[in-house]
Design a protein around this motif. Structure first.
Motif, short mmCIF file in Angstrom:
data_model
loop_
_atom_site.label_atom_id
_atom_site.label_comp_id
_atom_site.label_asym_id
_atom_site.label_seq_id
_atom_site.Cartn_x
_atom_site.Cartn_y
_atom_site.Cartn_z
N GLY A 180 136.61 38.20 133.91
CA GLY A 180 137.81 37.78 134.62
C GLY A 180 138.18 36.33 134.43
N ASP A 181 137.22 35.50 134.03
CA ASP A 181 137.48 34.08 133.79
C ASP A 181 137.89 33.81 132.34
OD1 ASP A 181 136.83 33.38 136.41
OD2 ASP A 181 134.70 33.16 135.93
N GLY A 182 138.02 34.86 131.55
CA GLY A 182 138.41 34.68 130.15
C GLY A 182 137.27 34.21 129.27
N LYS A 183 136.05 34.49 129.68
CA LYS A 183 134.87 34.09 128.91
C LYS A 183 134.10 35.34 128.49
CE LYS A 183 134.12 29.86 131.59
NZ LYS A 183 133.15 29.21 132.49
N LEU A 184 133.31 35.15 127.46
CA LEU A 184 132.48 36.23 126.94
C LEU A 184 131.06 35.70 126.80
CD1 LEU A 184 132.95 39.14 125.86
CD2 LEU A 184 133.30 38.14 123.62
N SER A 185 130.08 36.48 127.24
CA SER A 185 128.71 36.03 127.05
C SER A 185 128.42 35.95 125.56
CB SER A 185 127.72 36.99 127.73
OG SER A 185 127.62 38.19 127.01
N LYS A 186 127.48 35.10 125.19
CA LYS A 186 127.16 34.96 123.77
C LYS A 186 126.65 36.27 123.18
CE LYS A 186 126.36 30.02 123.44
NZ LYS A 186 125.42 28.99 123.01
N SER A 187 125.85 36.99 123.95
CA SER A 187 125.34 38.26 123.42
C SER A 187 126.46 39.27 123.26
CB SER A 187 124.21 38.81 124.30
OG SER A 187 124.67 39.05 125.61
N ASP A 188 127.43 39.27 124.19
CA ASP A 188 128.58 40.17 124.05
C ASP A 188 129.46 39.75 122.87
OD1 ASP A 188 127.77 41.75 126.16
OD2 ASP A 188 129.12 40.81 127.62
N ALA A 189 129.59 38.44 122.65
CA ALA A 189 130.36 37.95 121.50
C ALA A 189 129.71 38.40 120.20
CB ALA A 189 130.47 36.43 121.55
N LYS A 190 128.40 38.32 120.13
CA LYS A 190 127.69 38.76 118.94
C LYS A 190 127.90 40.26 118.72
CE LYS A 190 123.12 39.13 116.86
NZ LYS A 190 121.68 38.93 117.03
N GLN A 191 127.79 41.03 119.79
CA GLN A 191 127.98 42.47 119.69
C GLN A 191 129.42 42.80 119.27
OE1 GLN A 191 127.10 44.56 123.32
NE2 GLN A 191 127.47 46.55 122.42
N LEU A 192 130.38 42.05 119.81
CA LEU A 192 131.78 42.26 119.45
C LEU A 192 132.00 41.98 117.96
CD1 LEU A 192 134.60 42.97 120.58
CD2 LEU A 192 134.91 40.53 121.02
N ASP B 234 124.83 31.91 128.47
CA ASP B 234 125.98 31.02 128.33
C ASP B 234 127.18 31.85 127.91
OD1 ASP B 234 124.39 28.87 128.95
OD2 ASP B 234 124.32 28.07 126.92
N LYS B 235 128.34 31.38 128.31
CA LYS B 235 129.56 32.08 127.96
C LYS B 235 130.45 31.20 127.10
CE LYS B 235 129.41 35.18 131.81
NZ LYS B 235 130.20 35.98 132.72
N ILE B 236 131.27 31.86 126.31
CA ILE B 236 132.16 31.11 125.42
C ILE B 236 133.61 31.50 125.71
CG2 ILE B 236 130.45 30.84 123.60
CD1 ILE B 236 131.83 33.09 122.06
N TYR B 237 134.49 30.57 125.41
CA TYR B 237 135.92 30.79 125.53
C TYR B 237 136.46 31.33 124.22
CZ TYR B 237 136.08 28.13 129.89
OH TYR B 237 135.90 27.70 131.18
N PHE B 238 137.71 31.78 124.26
CA PHE B 238 138.38 32.32 123.08
C PHE B 238 138.38 31.34 121.92
CE2 PHE B 238 142.45 32.90 120.75
CZ PHE B 238 142.15 34.10 120.13
N GLU B 239 138.60 30.06 122.21
CA GLU B 239 138.67 29.05 121.15
C GLU B 239 137.36 29.00 120.35
OE1 GLU B 239 139.42 28.56 124.36
OE2 GLU B 239 141.54 28.04 124.34
#
Length: 146
Positions: A72-84, A115-120
Motif C-alpha cells: 500500500g505504500d508503493g514499495k516492494l520487498s527485495k525478495s518480492d522484487a527478485k521474484q518479480l 528492506d523495501k524498494i521503491y519503483f525508481e
C-alpha cells in the motif's frame, strides 16, 4: 460421462433444501480478495496512453506490474522484487548468472530481504539487467538484419 453438471445437463449442484444462490454468495463474499485486472486492460483504461508511443506503453506496463505487486505504500520487498524479476523478466535474465554485475544486482536483492524498494530503484535494476542481457544484443541484431 463423468457425472459433472456439464456432462449430465444437471444444473443443480446443491443438496435438496439448500438455495444455490445463498451458498454461492457466502463463498464469494468471504474472500474479499481484490479482483485481478489484466495489465492490458489497465493500460487501456489510461486515457493519456490512448495515443501513447510504444515506449510510453512499455514504461507504463513496467509501472503497472510493479504497482500490482507493491504494498500500500508503493514499495516492494527485495525478495518480492527478485521474484518479480525472475518471473516477469526471465528471458532477459536467462544465461546471465555468471556475469559479475548480474550477481551484484541479484545479491543486492538477497541482502536485507526485509528492506523495501521503491519503483525508481526497481527500474534501475530492471534497466541494468536489460543492458547486461544477451537478449539485448539479439534485439539489436534483428534490426541490423532486416
Amino acid at each position: 460421462m463423468c457425472g459433472c453438471t456439464s456432462s449430465t445437463g444437471n444444473k443443480k449442484t446443491n443438496p435438496p433444501n439448500q438455495s444455490g444462490d445463498s451458498s454461492t454468495k457466502k463463498r464469494n463474499t468471504s474472500t474479499k480478495m481484490p479482483k485481478h485486472i489484466p495489465i492490458p486492460k489497465q493500460l487501456a483504461s489510461i486515457k493519456a496512453l490512448e495515443k501513447g508511443s510504444d515506449l510510453e506503453k512499455a514504461i507504463a506496463t513496467a509501472a503497472l506490474v510493479f504497482d500490482n505487486a507493491a504494498d500500500g505504500d508503493g514499495k516492494l520487498s527485495k525478495s518480492d522484487a527478485k521474484q518479480l524479476l525472475e518471473s516477469q523478466f526471465i528471458h532477459f535474465m536467462q544465461g546471465q548468472e555468471t556475469k559479475p554485475k548480474y550477481q551484484e544486482i541479484i545479491s543486492a536483492l538477497d541482502e536485507n530481504k526485509e528492506d523495501k524498494i521503491y519503483f525508481e530503484d526497481f527500474m534501475v535494476q530492471l534497466l541494468s539487467l536489460t543492458l547486461l542481457s544477451d537478449l539485448r544484443q539479439e534485439i539489436q541484431n534483428v534490426r541490423k538484419t532486416k
